[in-house]
Design an enzyme around this catalytic site. Structure first.
Site, mmCIF file in Angstrom:
data_model
loop_
_atom_site.group_PDB
_atom_site.id
_atom_site.type_symbol
_atom_site.label_atom_id
_atom_site.label_comp_id
_atom_site.label_asym_id
_atom_site.label_seq_id
_atom_site.Cartn_x
_atom_site.Cartn_y
_atom_site.Cartn_z
ATOM 1 N N LYS A 1 38.620 23.828 29.195
ATOM 2 C CA LYS A 1 38.910 22.912 30.294
ATOM 3 C C LYS A 1 37.827 23.002 31.354
ATOM 4 C CE LYS A 1 42.483 23.825 33.112
ATOM 5 N NZ LYS A 1 43.830 24.259 33.587
ATOM 6 N N GLU B 1 41.289 25.834 23.148
ATOM 7 C CA GLU B 1 41.309 24.749 24.147
ATOM 8 C C GLU B 1 40.511 25.108 25.399
ATOM 9 O OE1 GLU B 1 45.249 24.101 25.726
ATOM 10 O OE2 GLU B 1 44.658 22.293 26.800
ATOM 11 N N ASP C 1 48.615 16.757 34.690
ATOM 12 C CA ASP C 1 49.643 16.771 33.642
ATOM 13 C C ASP C 1 50.784 15.803 33.912
ATOM 14 O OD1 ASP C 1 48.721 18.892 31.656
ATOM 15 O OD2 ASP C 1 48.561 19.983 33.543
HETATM 16 C C1 RNT Z 1 46.345 24.222 30.774
HETATM 17 C C2 RNT Z 1 46.333 23.827 29.340
HETATM 18 C C3 RNT Z 1 47.424 24.417 28.498
HETATM 19 C C4 RNT Z 1 48.766 24.436 29.177
HETATM 20 C C5 RNT Z 1 49.907 24.868 28.288
HETATM 21 C C6 RNT Z 1 51.119 25.209 29.062
HETATM 22 O O1 RNT Z 1 45.452 23.535 31.532
HETATM 23 O O2 RNT Z 1 46.367 22.440 29.253
HETATM 24 O O3 RNT Z 1 47.475 23.764 27.291
HETATM 25 O O4 RNT Z 1 49.078 23.197 29.730
HETATM 26 O O5 RNT Z 1 49.489 25.861 27.459
HETATM 27 ZN ZN ZN Z 2 46.602 21.624 27.299
#
Ligand code: RNT
Ligand code: ZN
Length: 417
Positions: A227, A225, A295
């Protein structure tokens, strides 16, 4: 709500959809097979159960101190089961490594083993729930601003060891449940300010990932993942979207698309058809950015709706894993789970109820206005009656009735914490 009323409305909706070639019974079956992966970290604002736990770090933040957060593993399990009882269908649970059952002992991240998750595996079995997993790079004295991308070999090795162990745990979960455990890897690595060693950090992260993924793990699947930025790490992110997209394509990994991880006007939905020709599968982190990666609880907003439309239109239903990722500490946390999950389901339902084939043919025939007309008319079609029927068939409250259930749970359980 009277069930007869729901049934009546559903029967009418069924006819309305049949008239445009959509079979609501088929869609209801698809909804039954649509499993979200509920993130455990909404229950306690991403604190986890490490004895030595420090403050939340790693560029993420949970704001708000609404009373009643789960304080231990029993409370968290109880809250998850409550939330699950108010969401139609059966859903997976997504655990972070810091939520292990450490039984009052200090277990460092490079010492964790499957034994710390045995009680979760047993609990999951007893409660007919599949588990997913995450390594945890944040909230640790060695987190700093660089973990797997750290040029300091000692720190890098520490996180490599942690992440390898997490894959072993995920694989054991997958074996126990007879279904692959989806393990997400997100590290916060980045720089707060102007920096010059970007290539070094990215090459180091690549090297670490190669080491971490070297072992074959047949009962788990890796996702990675990226960002845009984290708090305190605003200027540079090692694991950017491009970095992980390239890594996933080259190494046959699952790419995680977190809907909060792009520039505010960038479309996460648009990435689905762009990467699927090159990747077998995708993982979602369905979230809601408000001005930034905040979030917030998922709602039926346009970006979320568009994301599910794109998955269904791409014929990729079975190639996507549906994780949620929000953590709002300012409202009732069970409410957050229920709203976010039901909203994600409603977006999926609307996508499944679209008369895709008709619209697709019209588009190919150059009938642009008809495409627009049908898409606009879809917005007011009685999809809500289909969702209510889905709730009735799954024995969960219809519409806002879940509020009364949560009120009761607050009175019986949460208010006593
Ligand atoms: C952080 C990511 C990640 C977290 C979690 C807690 O920006 O989105 O996925 O939110 O792992
Ligand atoms: Zn995430």
């Amino acid at each position: 709500m009277k069930t007869e009323l729901v049934t009546k409305a559903y029967e009418i909706a069924k006819e309305r959809y049949a008239a445009i070639g959509v079979d609501t019974e088929k869609v209801l079956k698809q909804m039954q097979d649509f499993h979200l992966s509920l993130h455990c970290w909404q229950a306690d604002d991403v604190k986890g159960f490490e004895v030595q736990a420090g403050a939340l770090s790693g560029g993420i933040q949970s704001t708000g101190d609404f009373p009643g957060a789960a304080r231990n593993i029993d409370e968290l399990r109880q809250d998850i089961l409550k939330a699950k009882s108010l969401i139609p269908g059966n859903h997976r649970l997504n655990l972070h490594e810091i939520y292990g059952d450490f039984k009052g002992k200090v277990v460092d991240r490079d010492e964790v083993t499957v034994e710390h998750f045995q009680s979760w595996i047993d609990w999951a079995k007893d409660n007919n729930t599949m588990l997913d997993f995450n390594s945890s790079s944040f909230s640790h004295p060695k987190s700093g601003s660089l973990t797997l991308a750290n040029p300091d070999e000692g720190i890098r090795q520490f996180w490599v060891e942690h992440t390898k162990r997490c894959r072993d745990i995920a694989n054991a979960m997958g074996e126990a449940q007879g279904d692959p455990c989806i393990m997400n890897l997100w590290v916060h690595d980045g720089c707060k300010d102007v920096s010059v060693n970007h290539a070094l950090y990215r090459n180091t992260l690549k090297k670490s990932l190669d080491e971490v993924f070297a072992k074959e793990q047949p009962m788990m699947k890796d996702c990675i993942e990226g960002k845009v930025f984290g708090i305190g790490l605003e200027s540079f992110t090692v694991g950017s979207h491009d970095f992980y997209t390239a890594y996933a394509a080259q190494n046959d990994k699952i790419l995680t698309i977190d809907t909060g991880h792009y520039h505010p006007t960038e479309s996460a939905a648009d990435k689905v058809s762009a990467v699927l020709p090159f990747l077998k599968e995708l993982m979602l982190h369905v979230s809601r950015p408000v001005r930034w990666d905040s979030d917030h609880v998922t709602i039926m907003d346009d970006p979320t709706q568009e994301l599910f439309f794109e998955i269904v239109r791409a014929g990729a239903l079975d190639r996507v894993h549906y994780g949620l990722d929000f953590f709002d500490g300012s409202i009732n946390r069970i409410g957050a789970y229920v709203i976010g999950s039901r909203s994600a389901q409603k977006c999926m339902l609307r996508a499944l109820l679209e008369p895709r084939e008709t619209i697709s043919q019209l588009e190919l025939a150059g009938e642009g206005y008809k495409v627009l007309a049908i898409i606009e008319e879809q917005k007011a079609m009685p999809w809500q009656a289909v969702y209510d029927e889905f709730c009735v068939r799954n024995n969960v409250p219809v519409g806002q009735e879940f509020i009364a259930d949560i009120d009761q749970y607050v009175a019986d359980v949460i208010s006593k914490r």
